[in-house]
Every structure is written in structure tokens, then in C-alpha cells.
Design an enzyme around this catalytic site. Sequence first.
Site, PDB file in Angstrom:
ATOM      1  N   GLU A  91       1.150 -10.650  -8.374  1.00  0.00           N
ATOM      2  CA  GLU A  91       2.043 -11.804  -8.303  1.00  0.00           C
ATOM      3  C   GLU A  91       1.641 -12.748  -7.177  1.00  0.00           C
ATOM      4  OE1 GLU A  91       6.075  -9.327  -9.586  1.00  0.00           O
ATOM      5  OE2 GLU A  91       5.935 -10.256  -7.619  1.00  0.00           O
ATOM      6  N   CYS A 104       2.509 -17.765  -1.388  1.00  0.00           N
ATOM      7  CA  CYS A 104       2.609 -16.386  -0.916  1.00  0.00           C
ATOM      8  C   CYS A 104       1.649 -15.555  -1.756  1.00  0.00           C
ATOM      9  CB  CYS A 104       4.044 -15.876  -1.074  1.00  0.00           C
ATOM     10  SG  CYS A 104       4.270 -14.168  -0.517  1.00  0.00           S
ATOM     11  N   CYS A 111       1.903  -1.474  -3.996  1.00  0.00           N
ATOM     12  CA  CYS A 111       1.975  -1.133  -2.574  1.00  0.00           C
ATOM     13  C   CYS A 111       2.362   0.340  -2.452  1.00  0.00           C
ATOM     14  CB  CYS A 111       3.024  -2.006  -1.882  1.00  0.00           C
ATOM     15  SG  CYS A 111       3.138  -1.756  -0.087  1.00  0.00           S
ATOM     16  N   CYS A 115       8.665   1.297   1.262  1.00  0.00           N
ATOM     17  CA  CYS A 115       9.869   0.753   1.889  1.00  0.00           C
ATOM     18  C   CYS A 115      11.065   0.845   0.938  1.00  0.00           C
ATOM     19  CB  CYS A 115       9.634  -0.695   2.316  1.00  0.00           C
ATOM     20  SG  CYS A 115       8.343  -0.868   3.565  1.00  0.00           S
ATOM     21  N   CYS A 118      12.205  -2.413  -1.284  1.00  0.00           N
ATOM     22  CA  CYS A 118      11.186  -3.279  -1.890  1.00  0.00           C
ATOM     23  C   CYS A 118      10.841  -2.860  -3.314  1.00  0.00           C
ATOM     24  CB  CYS A 118       9.930  -3.275  -1.022  1.00  0.00           C
ATOM     25  SG  CYS A 118       8.651  -4.411  -1.581  1.00  0.00           S
ATOM     26  N   CYS A 336       9.044  -9.908  -4.000  1.00  0.00           N
ATOM     27  CA  CYS A 336       7.780  -9.241  -4.316  1.00  0.00           C
ATOM     28  C   CYS A 336       7.965  -8.113  -5.324  1.00  0.00           C
ATOM     29  CB  CYS A 336       7.169  -8.653  -3.041  1.00  0.00           C
ATOM     30  SG  CYS A 336       6.681  -9.883  -1.848  1.00  0.00           S
TER      31      CYS A 336
END
Length: 346
Positions: A91, A104, A111, A115, A118, A336
Site C-alpha cells: 500500500e 506515505c 510487517c 504491534c 496495527c 496501514c
Amino acid sequence: MINIFGMPLAELQAELKPYNVPGFRAKQIAQWLYQKGVVDFGAMTNLSKDLRAQLAQAFVIARPQVKARLDSQDGKTTKFLLEYADGTAIETVLMRQPYGNSICVSTQAGCNMGCAFCASTLHGMARDLTCGEILAQAVVINDMLREENGSKVDTMVIMGSGEPLMNYAEVLKFLRLIHEPYTLGMGYRNITLSTSGIVPRMYQLAEEGLPISLSVSLHAPNQELRSELMPINRKYPIQDVVAAARNYADKTKRRVTYEYILIDGVNDGEEQAKELVALMRGQLASVNLIPINPVVERNLLRPSKARIDWFEGYLASHHVNVTVRREMGTDIQAACGQLRNKHLEK
């Protein structure tokens, strides 16, 4: 065949040397790649037909395809799902700000930081992105802006999916490349890199001589709570992260921004506000409060506006430089990972 998109000029010149391409021609080819949006050697009209044919036999210009595009109702935010040749999707977000166009970019596909708040980490990490794959995000959007209204990408945050300092070599190569006049010529001071706190790389980045801004994903003011929200904190404790951020500010003379996602009933209380004030004392730093953009799978909620205002006011009254992030693209799930996750689930 070799993909030449993403090569710095010196690397490009070395690849073209067997074809007796002089240095100035290599620079023209770089401008075709990065400034004019060309994906076909045949369109490089200042090269001879024979050379164009030779290059087409030996090299490819691989750029991602736009698989999906979402535009916010106010026209200020556009989210892109880009797919590379191997099927990997990432993205990128365009934000039309009062001061210009900001993007961005992602540095990894997915990832693995884990976290708790997220969406990017829900499917883990597929792989690192190369320098060219990161640059392509900026170039694709820059081309689109030029065609739409003659504008360009002005600023950039490396804050999309992934931890950029875990892909250090390719990210540094990208930072140097996007600064070059034959690419987008972006000033280092127009670039912000966000990290969850990879301490050794933060110290290394401070020595690179690049005056980019550093943003640290803090999200909690103490070791125990931050470890709950961000597992990487168990490897790189909060005090070490803050020490590395202080060092970055000292070395670069650039103010560090601490990102702090506000989560209802988790990190928005008076105790956390007091701890955050203490943590910020004596730093060349500011705090950017981010009311959480809820992710269904995470079951974490945003505080009320009154609570957000109170938290901001508490920090400000204790001499902390604080802002609340202006929300953009909430109607298109601009946080995100949300668009990529839908793509993967299909």
C-alpha cells in the site's frame, strides 16, 4: 533479463557499459525511467533505434501495477494497492496537504513487528522491498500527479507497512536515490522516517549525514505497557529507544517526533500523561497524538474527543510540544495494512 528500474546512476552506467553507452546517455536513460514515466525503451527517442533495440533485448523496466485505488470523499486522500511482478502487493497513500502533496510509502510487504493496534502485522511479513520497489511507489504517484494537474510529490513519510530500519540497506539506498536530481530530487528535510525503535540502526542512521526527520512510534510511556502494545520493546527497551532518539537529535540537530496512538482506557489516562511528560523532559522533541483508527480484529477503541482534548491539554500545560494528527482518509481505511489485508483475504 535485468530490471534496471531502481538503479542509481553509477550502477546503471556499469550495466550499460558493455553496450558502449556513454555516461551522458545513461543519465538520459535515468531521466526517462524516473522523471518521464517511460516503461518502454522504444519511447526513449533521444537514443538510436539500434541501441533501443539492444536495451530491450537485455533489460526490463519493471514497475508495479495499480491493482486498486480508493479516493476519499473530500478528494484529499488517495490510497493505492500496488502489485509487483512476483504478485507481492503493498500500500501507498497520497495526502494532498495545504503545503503540497505528501506520500506515505511502505518498505516491507506486511510487517512482523506484531504491534497490538496495527493492521499491517495481521498477515505477517511477506518480504523486504528493494530500493527500486520503494522508489516506484513515489514515481508512480508522481507520474499520476503530473498527468492530472501538473503537480508533483513534495514530501514523504516512510511510515507505511513494515519497519524501515529492519530493511536498512535498501532504505538507505532509496533515500539517497530519491534525493538525486535525475530522480525526484527530493530534499532530505522533506523526508520523515518512522521507526518502532530499532536501537542499533537508530544510532547508525544518526551517522549517515542525512538530515531527514526521525519519528519514533512510542505509544506508551513506560516499559510494561509499551511491551504489551509493541513486542519489539522487549528487545529494545523504552529507555534505550529514547536514548537513541536523543542521540539522533543531538547529532542531526533535527527535532524528533514521538508518535503516540491514543487508545481508550489503555494509554490515555492521567498516570500515562504524567509519565509521558517526564519522559519528554529536556528533549528536542515533540509528541504527535494519533487517535486510533480502529481495526476490527484488534478490538481497541478510540477515546472520546473530550478525552483527546484533555490529554493534549495536559501535555501542553506541562510544556510538551504536542499536536493531534489531522485525520485523512478514514472513509477509505487509509490506516496501514487495511487495503492489503482485504486483497490477501480474497
